[in-house]
Scaffold this motif. Structure first.
Motif, PDB file in Angstrom:
ATOM      1  N   ARG A 205       0.836  -1.212   0.000  1.00  0.00           N
ATOM      2  CA  ARG A 205       0.000   0.000   0.000  1.00  0.00           C
ATOM      3  C   ARG A 205       0.863   1.252   0.000  1.00  0.00           C
ATOM      4  N   THR A 206       0.351   2.305  -0.589  1.00  0.00           N
ATOM      5  CA  THR A 206       1.006   3.598  -0.539  1.00  0.00           C
ATOM      6  C   THR A 206       0.762   4.225   0.831  1.00  0.00           C
ATOM      7  N   GLU A 208      -0.949   6.691   1.406  1.00  0.00           N
ATOM      8  CA  GLU A 208      -2.347   7.112   1.454  1.00  0.00           C
ATOM      9  C   GLU A 208      -3.295   5.925   1.593  1.00  0.00           C
ATOM     10  N   ALA A 210      -3.610   3.408  -0.682  1.00  0.00           N
ATOM     11  CA  ALA A 210      -3.989   2.810  -1.968  1.00  0.00           C
ATOM     12  C   ALA A 210      -3.250   1.496  -2.183  1.00  0.00           C
ATOM     13  N   VAL A 211      -3.958   0.493  -2.689  1.00  0.00           N
ATOM     14  CA  VAL A 211      -3.372  -0.822  -2.934  1.00  0.00           C
ATOM     15  C   VAL A 211      -2.620  -0.808  -4.260  1.00  0.00           C
TER      16      VAL A 211
END
Length: 717
Positions: A205-206, A208, A210-211
């Motif tokens: 994940r980032t 933030e 996000a995957v």
């Protein structure tokens, strides 16, 4: 008349013979060959910017090709931006090999100065800040380059590489690429590759949330040129995304296996399912190539007959870490039924719980080993230099000459060795030793005097210290391998409280019952190793006073890195006094890692640690531990070389943040490479904090792992 305090001596008063002797004993009286050898141990920045300016003779020697052709800035933490720029300016044209791995404190603008080293043949920029545009500009000027190591970070765009840059890459034969984002990096541009090393450090994940997905690579150039490949190595950090991306790299190999491939190594934590493409690749390798180095994911080997079909040609490295490999398979399929295998230099059998028993199906993990299997292994691989048998229960049965330590003592060429703690225990209780007692994992209750079970009553070699016992099989083993440089004694059930990319572990498995008979006297035996540089001791429950540590501090004068974890009682640090005494003698110690659930980082500890004048990196991991901010600040003020201070304790977030800010504010300006992380170990934000730690420190000291035979010798530099 001169006063009594004046120095009235002059050269005329010195006899000619004495003057000649004095001149001969001066440093500059040595031959050029000896001086060059001495100067080779001086950091390049000091050599060129300081030593060269002392006199004419040293000025000439410091510019000798043997010193300027290869420049090592890795771990030269005092190499500031200005020093590096000046170094490149003065000898840039002479440099042919440049190692700047892990120079995370240097800006991209400074790294760009490497473009002035136009004679570069080999450069390592792993861990350095580089954008696609800066990389393009730099490589465009390095037309002689044949070996390159870089990071591929988020934002990398191969479309920004110029034609001149791609022309340089087309001549590169060796590439080491660390990936922090799904990408092929520069691999498709390297059409002459012979050695490819890939390190996958992509997070799922980032920041933030996000995957990430390997689908991000769709549309990128996906035609790696492997036709000349001789070495393929891939090391994956935990996470499904790394497995997804490495499959895309392997897909091309499965279509056509390079004819000259001789080393194929994939290091994967956990399971990594075999696919149709990988099965085709392995079948092709079995038909077309003969390997001299092999490492495969455990799921590819478990239950398969692959080893039976692969061909080997003078192999020098095998790793079967965590594989369900029985002793029968090891002897028949790897060592050719016990035939001589003198070429094998490094063998990793960590986590292979059945590798020293004939049949893995009928054996329990705690059963005794079959000594005949180990005897065959030792006899066949007599030139082994690196051996890892950790993370397993290797218990020896009774009988003369059948103990694991007695058999390993025949490997006289060993330089690094990793063993489970239970494997060094004597097969039967000795008459000169009290019976082993159960481990104490809780804080002792009451105020009664504790009985010191197992502490020898006779005097040791040093006052108040348990001495090594010549009747111990472990003592005899260490006497037989005097040139050992790295030793690891790790409990079979040990797991660090600080794993990779996951929350901290709150509970741990109890140690093996056999480990109860390994205590202070066995630790004292390590003091025999005069050439020891790296030592790891983890999960030794019967450490009562830590007295053996003093023997190590006094006698192992070459010791550079020390890692101690879960020694003695879990609820109390019983070895603090001995550790403090030990540290006062560790004048060459550079790295110290301590992991103990209840560790008090107080003034006494830091006062002793301040005696380690060469110390550069410190990491403390203590789930319920405490620290004294004033003592930490005073320690950092005294130890001027310390650039890494990582402390993961039970202190509050506010206390940790305040101390971290104070350290950075006080010392960042004078120590450009300073990296400080003070954080609660059990805090939910630990994973996000860890991701900001420079990889060179995260991999080498922050995270615990066995390092013996982790990679083939001389894999890169």
């Amino acid at each position: 008349m001169a006063s009594s305090g004046e120095d009235t001596s002059n050269d005329d008063d010195v006899p000619p013979a004495a003057a000649a002797m004095a001149a001969g004993s001066h440093l500059l009286g040595f031959s050029d060959e000896i001086l060059l050898h001495i100067l080779s141990h001086v950091p390049s920045t000091d050599l060129v910017l300081n030593v060269r300016r002392t006199c004419r003779k040293l000025a000439a020697l410091c510019l000798d090709k043997s010193l300027t052709h290869t420049v090592l800035l890795q771990k030269d933490y005092e190499a500031s931006e200005d020093k590096v720029k000046q170094l490149v300016k003065e000898i840039g044209r002479e440099i042919q090999q440049l190692d700047m791995a892990g120079c995370y404190w240097l800006s991209g603008a400074t790294i760009e100065h490497v473009a002035r080293c136009r004679s570069l043949v080999k450069v390592n920029l792993s861990g350095c800040h580089l954008t696609s545009l800066r990389l393009s500009k730099m490589l465009s000027a390095l037309q002689q380059l044949r070996s390159l190591a870089i990071d591929v970070s988020p934002g990398f765009d191969a479309g920004q590489l110029s034609g001149e840059c791609k022309a340089t890459l087309s001549r590169v034969r060796e590439l080491k690429q660390t990936l922090y984002t799904p990408s092929y990096g520069v691999v498709p541009c390297c059409t002459s590759l012979e050695k490819l090393l890939l390190y996958f450090e992509i997070l799922d994940r980032t920041r933030e949330g996000a995957v990430l997905s390997g689908q991000l690579m769709v549309g990128q150039s996906n035609v790696p040129h492997y036709q000349n490949l001789r070495v393929f190595y891939a090391r994956l950090a935990p996470g499904y995304i790394n497995q997804e991306v490495v499959r895309l790299y392997l897909a091309v190999l499965s279509d056509r296996t390079p004819e000259n491939l001789h080393a194929f190594l994939i290091s994967v934590p956990g399971s990594f399912a075999e696919s149709g493409a990988t099965k085709n690749l392995l079948d092709s390798m079995a038909r077309n190539v003969a390997l001299d180095a092999l490492q495969l994911p455990r799921s590819w080997l478990n239950g398969s007959s692959l080893l039976q079909h692969l061909r080997f040609n003078n192999p020098f490295y095998f790793s079967f870490s965590r594989c369900a490999l029985s002793g029968g398979h090891l002897i028949q399929r790897v060592i050719n039924g016990g035939k001589e295998l003198r070429s094998l230099a490094s063998l990793n059998l960590s986590g292979c719980v059945h590798c020293l028993s004939p049949d893995s199906l009928l054996r329990k993990a705690e059963d005794d080993i079959d000594s005949s299997i180990l005897e065959t292994l030792v006899a066949s691989c007599r030139n082994l230099r690196h051996l890892n048998l950790s993370a397993a229960h290797h218990h020896s049965s009774e009988g003369p000459g059948r103990h694991l330590c007695q058999l390993l003592a025949r490997l006289r060429h060993l330089r690094s060795l990793s063993l489970p703690v239970c494997s060094v225990a004597d097969s039967a209780p000795r008459a000169d030793r009290a019976p082993a007692q159960p481990a104490m994992h809780a804080v002792p209750r009451g105020f009664g005097k504790k009985v010191r079970i197992g502490v020898p009553s006779g005097p040791g070699p040093f006052p108040g210290q348990a001495g090594p016992q010549p009747s111990s099989v472990f003592w005899s083993l260490l006497k037989s391998v005097p040139f050992l440089e790295r030793l690891e004694l790790i409990g079979s059930n040990f797991s660090s409280a600080m794993p990779r990319n996951e929350p901290a572990i709150r509970n741990s498995l109890p140690p093996c019952s056999r480990a109860q008979s390994v205590g202070d006297s066995e630790v004292a035996a390590i003091g025999q190793l005069a050439f020891l540089r790296h030592l790891t001791l983890a999960q030794l429950p019967s450490i009562l006073t830590g007295s053996g540590l003093l023997s190590i501090g006094l006698q192992c004068q070459q010791l550079q890195s020390l890692s101690l974890a879960n020694l003695g009682m879990m609820g109390k640090v019983v070895y603090m006094s001995a550790l403090s005494d030990m540290l006062r003698h560790c004048t060459r110690l550079k790295d110290l890692r301590l992991e103990q659930p209840y560790f008090s980082a107080n003034a006494q500890f830091f006062q002793a640690l301040s005696q380690c004048s060469a110390l550069q990196r410190l990491c403390l991991v203590s789930r319920s531990g405490t620290l004294q901010p004033e003592a930490v600040l005073a320690f950092m003020g005294r130890c001027l070389r310390v650039v890494v201070c990582h402390m993961f304790t039970g202190e509050s977030l506010a206390t940790c943040k305040s101390l971290q800010q104070s350290l950075l504010r006080s010392f960042q300006a004078e120590r450009p490479a300073l990296n400080v992380v003070i954080f609660p170990l059990l805090h939910e934000g630990l994973t996000n904090v860890i991701r900001d730690v420079p990889m060179v420190h995260l991999d080498e000291i922050t995270l615990f792992k066995s390092r013996v035979a982790e990679e083939p010798p001389n894999l890169w530099w």
